[in-house]
Design an enzyme around this catalytic site. Structure first.
Site, PDB file in Angstrom:
ATOM      1  N   GLY A  25       0.792  -1.227   0.000  1.00  0.00           N
ATOM      2  CA  GLY A  25       0.000   0.000   0.000  1.00  0.00           C
ATOM      3  C   GLY A  25       0.821   1.273   0.000  1.00  0.00           C
ATOM      4  O   GLY A  25       0.258   2.368   0.031  1.00  0.00           O
ATOM      5  N   HIS A  26       2.142   1.165  -0.036  1.00  0.00           N
ATOM      6  CA  HIS A  26       3.001   2.362   0.087  1.00  0.00           C
ATOM      7  C   HIS A  26       4.093   2.344  -0.962  1.00  0.00           C
ATOM      8  O   HIS A  26       5.218   1.973  -0.643  1.00  0.00           O
ATOM      9  CB  HIS A  26       3.607   2.426   1.484  1.00  0.00           C
ATOM     10  CG  HIS A  26       4.134   3.767   1.869  1.00  0.00           C
ATOM     11  ND1 HIS A  26       5.435   4.164   1.637  1.00  0.00           N
ATOM     12  CD2 HIS A  26       3.537   4.813   2.489  1.00  0.00           C
ATOM     13  CE1 HIS A  26       5.615   5.383   2.122  1.00  0.00           C
ATOM     14  NE2 HIS A  26       4.479   5.797   2.635  1.00  0.00           N
ATOM     15  N   PHE A  27       3.952   2.598  -2.083  1.00  0.00           N
ATOM     16  CA  PHE A  27       2.782   2.994  -2.848  1.00  0.00           C
ATOM     17  C   PHE A  27       2.669   2.020  -3.999  1.00  0.00           C
ATOM     18  O   PHE A  27       3.687   1.694  -4.615  1.00  0.00           O
ATOM     19  CB  PHE A  27       2.958   4.414  -3.392  1.00  0.00           C
ATOM     20  CG  PHE A  27       3.174   5.454  -2.335  1.00  0.00           C
ATOM     21  CD1 PHE A  27       2.100   5.936  -1.598  1.00  0.00           C
ATOM     22  CD2 PHE A  27       4.436   5.933  -2.061  1.00  0.00           C
ATOM     23  CE1 PHE A  27       2.296   6.908  -0.622  1.00  0.00           C
ATOM     24  CE2 PHE A  27       4.642   6.903  -1.094  1.00  0.00           C
ATOM     25  CZ  PHE A  27       3.576   7.392  -0.358  1.00  0.00           C
TER      26      PHE A  27
END
Length: 165
Positions: A63-65
């Site tokens: 999720g990052h990124f």
């Protein structure tokens, strides 16, 4: 020197290493939050250099990124704290087993460049001072010799509470 004495200050300056098994004995962190793979140099009560091999398989990259994976800065700071915790435990020795190192403050955190999959993070931690159970550290994280993050932080050394692993 007469050639028969041992230069212990030179031996201490060389430091020692701590492998992943030693790290896991020293600190309670486990996957996915164990953020150092080894300590390549440790001089008790002085400094330590931790290493984190940053893999594309790290859970935080999901999720990052997406499409542009970057290690979150707070996790670089956490890797600094874990390196310092190993330094504290190795300094206090086995007679102080059962202690836990808790973050108290972070000052002057700076992030100089992104850390991405494939990077090898070298975390240089130096003890600034300690008073009682409060220790203060300076740290710089580097990739290929270039500073990527730095911070000054304090930690409190406490006994584990009953029932804590």
């Amino acid at each position: 020197m007469d050639g028969t004495s041992t230069d212990t200050s030179a031996q201490q300056a060389e430091g020692r290493t701590v492998d992943i098994a030693g790290i896991m004995r020293a600190i309670p962190h486990r996957y996915p939050f164990l953020l150092i793979d080894r300590v390549v140099e440790l001089v008790p009560n002085v400094s330590a250099i931790g290493v984190k091999n940053v893999s594309v398989n790290e859970s935080f990259f999901q999720g990052h990124f997406p499409g542009h994976p970057v290690m979150p800065g707070v996790l670089i700071i956490e890797s600094m704290a874990q390196t310092a915790a190993v330094l504290v435990v190795e300094t206090l020795g086995p007679e102080e087993a059962g202690k836990v190192v808790y973050f108290m403050s972070v000052e002057g955190a700076k992030f100089r460049r992104p850390v991405v999959p494939g990077d090898v993070l070298r975390i240089h931690v130096a003890k600034e001072r300690n008073r009682g159970n409060v220790w203060k550290f300076n740290a710089v994280a580097r990739v290929d010799g270039v500073a990527v993050a730095e911070a000054t932080y304090a930690a409190m050394i406490m006994d584990k509470k009953a029932g804590e692993g």
